[in-house]
Design an enzyme around this catalytic site. Structure first.
Site, PDB file in Angstrom:
ATOM      1  N   ARG A  16       0.483  -1.208   0.004  1.00 18.05           N
ATOM      2  CA  ARG A  16      -0.181   0.151   0.041  1.00 18.05           C
ATOM      3  C   ARG A  16       1.117   1.224   0.039  1.00 18.05           C
ATOM      4  O   ARG A  16       0.034   1.959   0.123  1.00 18.05           O
ATOM      5  CB  ARG A  16      -1.273   0.575   0.803  1.00 18.05           C
ATOM      6  CG  ARG A  16      -1.938  -1.074   0.755  1.00 18.05           C
ATOM      7  CD  ARG A  16      -3.401  -0.137   0.695  1.00 18.05           C
ATOM      8  NE  ARG A  16      -4.465  -1.259   0.227  1.00 18.05           N
ATOM      9  CZ  ARG A  16      -5.003  -1.169   1.073  1.00 18.05           C
ATOM     10  NH1 ARG A  16      -5.895  -0.727   1.554  1.00 18.05           N
ATOM     11  NH2 ARG A  16      -6.446  -2.348   1.003  1.00 18.05           N
ATOM     12  N   ARG A  63      -3.411   6.473   0.180  1.00 17.85           N
ATOM     13  CA  ARG A  63      -4.359   7.998   1.285  1.00 17.85           C
ATOM     14  C   ARG A  63      -2.601   8.438   1.719  1.00 17.85           C
ATOM     15  O   ARG A  63      -3.163   9.673   2.567  1.00 17.85           O
ATOM     16  CB  ARG A  63      -5.090   7.448   2.027  1.00 17.85           C
ATOM     17  CG  ARG A  63      -6.855   7.651   0.843  1.00 17.85           C
ATOM     18  CD  ARG A  63      -7.412   7.133   2.077  1.00 17.85           C
ATOM     19  NE  ARG A  63      -7.470   5.735   2.270  1.00 17.85           N
ATOM     20  CZ  ARG A  63      -8.485   4.673   2.982  1.00 17.85           C
ATOM     21  NH1 ARG A  63      -9.404   5.483   3.484  1.00 17.85           N
ATOM     22  NH2 ARG A  63      -8.401   3.653   2.976  1.00 17.85           N
ATOM     23  N   ARG A 102      -7.476  11.979  -6.674  1.00 19.33           N
ATOM     24  CA  ARG A 102      -8.421  10.709  -6.295  1.00 19.33           C
ATOM     25  C   ARG A 102      -9.290  11.751  -6.279  1.00 19.33           C
ATOM     26  O   ARG A 102     -10.813  11.222  -5.702  1.00 19.33           O
ATOM     27  CB  ARG A 102      -8.412   9.773  -5.137  1.00 19.33           C
ATOM     28  CG  ARG A 102      -7.461   8.551  -5.900  1.00 19.33           C
ATOM     29  CD  ARG A 102      -8.346   7.626  -7.213  1.00 19.33           C
ATOM     30  NE  ARG A 102      -8.966   7.365  -6.361  1.00 19.33           N
ATOM     31  CZ  ARG A 102     -10.233   6.776  -5.246  1.00 19.33           C
ATOM     32  NH1 ARG A 102      -9.003   5.812  -4.272  1.00 19.33           N
ATOM     33  NH2 ARG A 102     -11.302   6.902  -4.745  1.00 19.33           N
ATOM     34  N   ASP A 106      -6.409  -2.941  -7.833  1.00 23.95           N
ATOM     35  CA  ASP A 106      -7.451  -3.370  -5.794  1.00 23.95           C
ATOM     36  C   ASP A 106      -7.541  -5.639  -6.720  1.00 23.95           C
ATOM     37  O   ASP A 106      -7.721  -5.497  -7.602  1.00 23.95           O
ATOM     38  CB  ASP A 106      -8.660  -3.285  -5.555  1.00 23.95           C
ATOM     39  CG  ASP A 106      -8.892  -3.204  -4.093  1.00 23.95           C
ATOM     40  OD1 ASP A 106      -7.866  -2.775  -3.395  1.00 23.95           O
ATOM     41  OD2 ASP A 106      -9.833  -4.760  -3.717  1.00 23.95           O
ATOM     42  N   TYR A 149     -15.012 -11.890   0.708  1.00 26.29           N
ATOM     43  CA  TYR A 149     -15.635 -11.160   0.275  1.00 26.29           C
ATOM     44  C   TYR A 149     -16.736 -11.083  -0.758  1.00 26.29           C
ATOM     45  O   TYR A 149     -18.090 -10.767  -0.034  1.00 26.29           O
ATOM     46  CB  TYR A 149     -14.499  -9.925  -0.506  1.00 26.29           C
ATOM     47  CG  TYR A 149     -13.857  -9.114  -0.161  1.00 26.29           C
ATOM     48  CD1 TYR A 149     -14.446  -7.596   1.547  1.00 26.29           C
ATOM     49  CD2 TYR A 149     -12.580  -9.336   0.052  1.00 26.29           C
ATOM     50  CE1 TYR A 149     -13.612  -7.389   1.711  1.00 26.29           C
ATOM     51  CE2 TYR A 149     -11.302  -8.884   1.415  1.00 26.29           C
ATOM     52  CZ  TYR A 149     -11.884  -7.467   2.119  1.00 26.29           C
ATOM     53  OH  TYR A 149     -11.236  -6.688   2.117  1.00 26.29           O
TER      54      TYR A 149
END
Ligand code: CP3
Length: 345
Positions: free
Chosen positions: A29, A33, A42, A78, A153
């Site tokens: 990652r 962010r 973004r 992702d 998921y």
């Protein structure tokens, strides 16, 4: 990997089990962010739209490489991108994670999944091609979610703590479970293959939720499908990293599905991981992400201890034990890269 330009890089040499002059380092990652330049790009683009825009995904992939001087890029994408491209309704909800339009739980839900068409990955191929052209001799790592983490998921319909519904399905309807796991393995496997064919020099399979499984369930109901995902890379000579969270007891079994390198989370000392792997496998990890917010001397001492513990292994790629927390000060990451590169080999 296409023309061998990354073959002598510290990362690829370490993944092949050789120690180079400097210790390679990258961060799970690393794009995201924690970087203001990422947040700026973004502002009005949804996560999955950003992943499917080749120029944008490529630019976001390059940001942390430019800023921190890490030894690899990892494609900005992702784990749910291949299932989305395979026709499943899924979005990524900020602050939550992937959420399904309709959970996939019954035999008929699974039967409705269409076979994976490799042509759907053209935006991914394009993003990789743009990125490797910029990276030159710095390798790009491709990645995918392992079948269990993705199936968790799909069955739950979103993030869950213990993945109870997925683990129930595995035992109550093993045929439906196996069919779902095979479909997900083919989606992730073709996603990996597209990235390597377009120029990625290594791959990492993320089984983030494997830590909720017993060794017996992993070996019997999950490992064959993770092997199937990696089998999509047959004929392509790239190092394969396998990583799980809270999965110390599964280390040998996860290696056994066809991995070349094992990623280790922050819970297990690298010396112990190396012992369990018989001292023959390159390892990656395992700085505790919590310490990124600690005072520098505390973080520095921890990083030195991680590097010392890694000396037992044939080769070591420094990384975190899980992803960069979004509120991390990016200057801390840059300083950490400088520290790792300065350590004597
Ligand atoms: O820099 C990199 O590591 C490459 C990009 C990457 C992303 N997701 C980008 C992303 C990688 C390798 C992943 C993998 C991923 N995605 C995993 C496996 C690794 C892990 O962390 O355990 C998992 C479980 C997911 C599912 C997922 N996607 C979650 C839980 C979230 C967080 C949701 C949130 O807002 O907290 C995402 C979204 C996501 N994937 C972001 C990024 C940069 C954040 C999206 C944003 O910026 O709005």
């Amino acid at each position: 990997m296409i023309d061998g330009r990354t073959q002598d890089s510290p990362l690829i040499r370490a993944y092949r089990g050789q120690r180079a002059d400097t210790l390679p380092v990258w961060f799970m990652r690393q794009a995201g962010r924690s970087l203001p330049e990422y947040r700026a790009l973004r502002t009005d683009v949804a996560m999955l739209d950003a992943c499917l825009d080749p120029a944008l995904a490529s630019e976001i992939t390059l940001q942390p490489v430019r800023r921190h001087g890490v030894d690899a890029g990892i494609l900005f994408s992702d784990i749910v991108v291949p299932v989305k491209l395979g026709g499943v309704g899924v979005e990524i909800v900020p602050g939550r994670g992937p959420v399904l339009e309709h959970p996939i739980r019954s035999a008929s839900d699974v039967a409705a999944l269409r076979p994976i068409d490799p042509d759907v990955f053209s935006p991914i191929r394009e993003a990789v091609a743009l990125t490797v052209a910029e990276l030159g001799s710095t390798p790009l790592i491709g990645f995918a979610g392992a079948p269990f983490t993705l199936a968790a998921y799909l069955v739950e319909g979103g993030p869950s703590r213990d993945h109870l519904r997925a683990r129930t399905l595995m035992h109550s309807d093993p045929h439906t479970w196996a069919a779902l796991m095979n479909w997900v393995a083919d989606a992730s496997g073709e996603f990996l293959r597209a990235q390597v064919e377009a120029g990625a020099s290594a791959v990492q399979l993320f089984d983030s939720w494997a830590g909720s499984l017993s060794v017996e369930d992993y070996v019997r109901r999950v490992a064959p499908h993770s092997r199937r995902a990696l089998d999509h890379l047959r004929g392509l000579d790239v190092p394969k990293v396998h990583f799980g969270v809270g999965a110390g007891d599964l280390l040998e079994a996860m290696y056994g599905v066809g991995a070349d390198v094992m990623g280790v989370d922050w819970r297990m000392p690298l010396s112990e991981a190396n012992r369990r792997l018989g001292g023959r496998t390159p390892i990656q990890g395992n700085i505790d992400p919590a310490l990124l917010a600690a005072p520098w001397p505390v973080l520095e001492a921890h990083v030195r201890a991680v590097v010392d513990a890694g000396r037992a292994a044939p080769a070591h790629v420094v990384n975190l034990g899980h992803g960069v927390p979004p509120d991390t000060d990016p200057d801390t990451l840059t300083r950490l890269v400088e520290l790792v590169h300065s350590l004597p080999q």
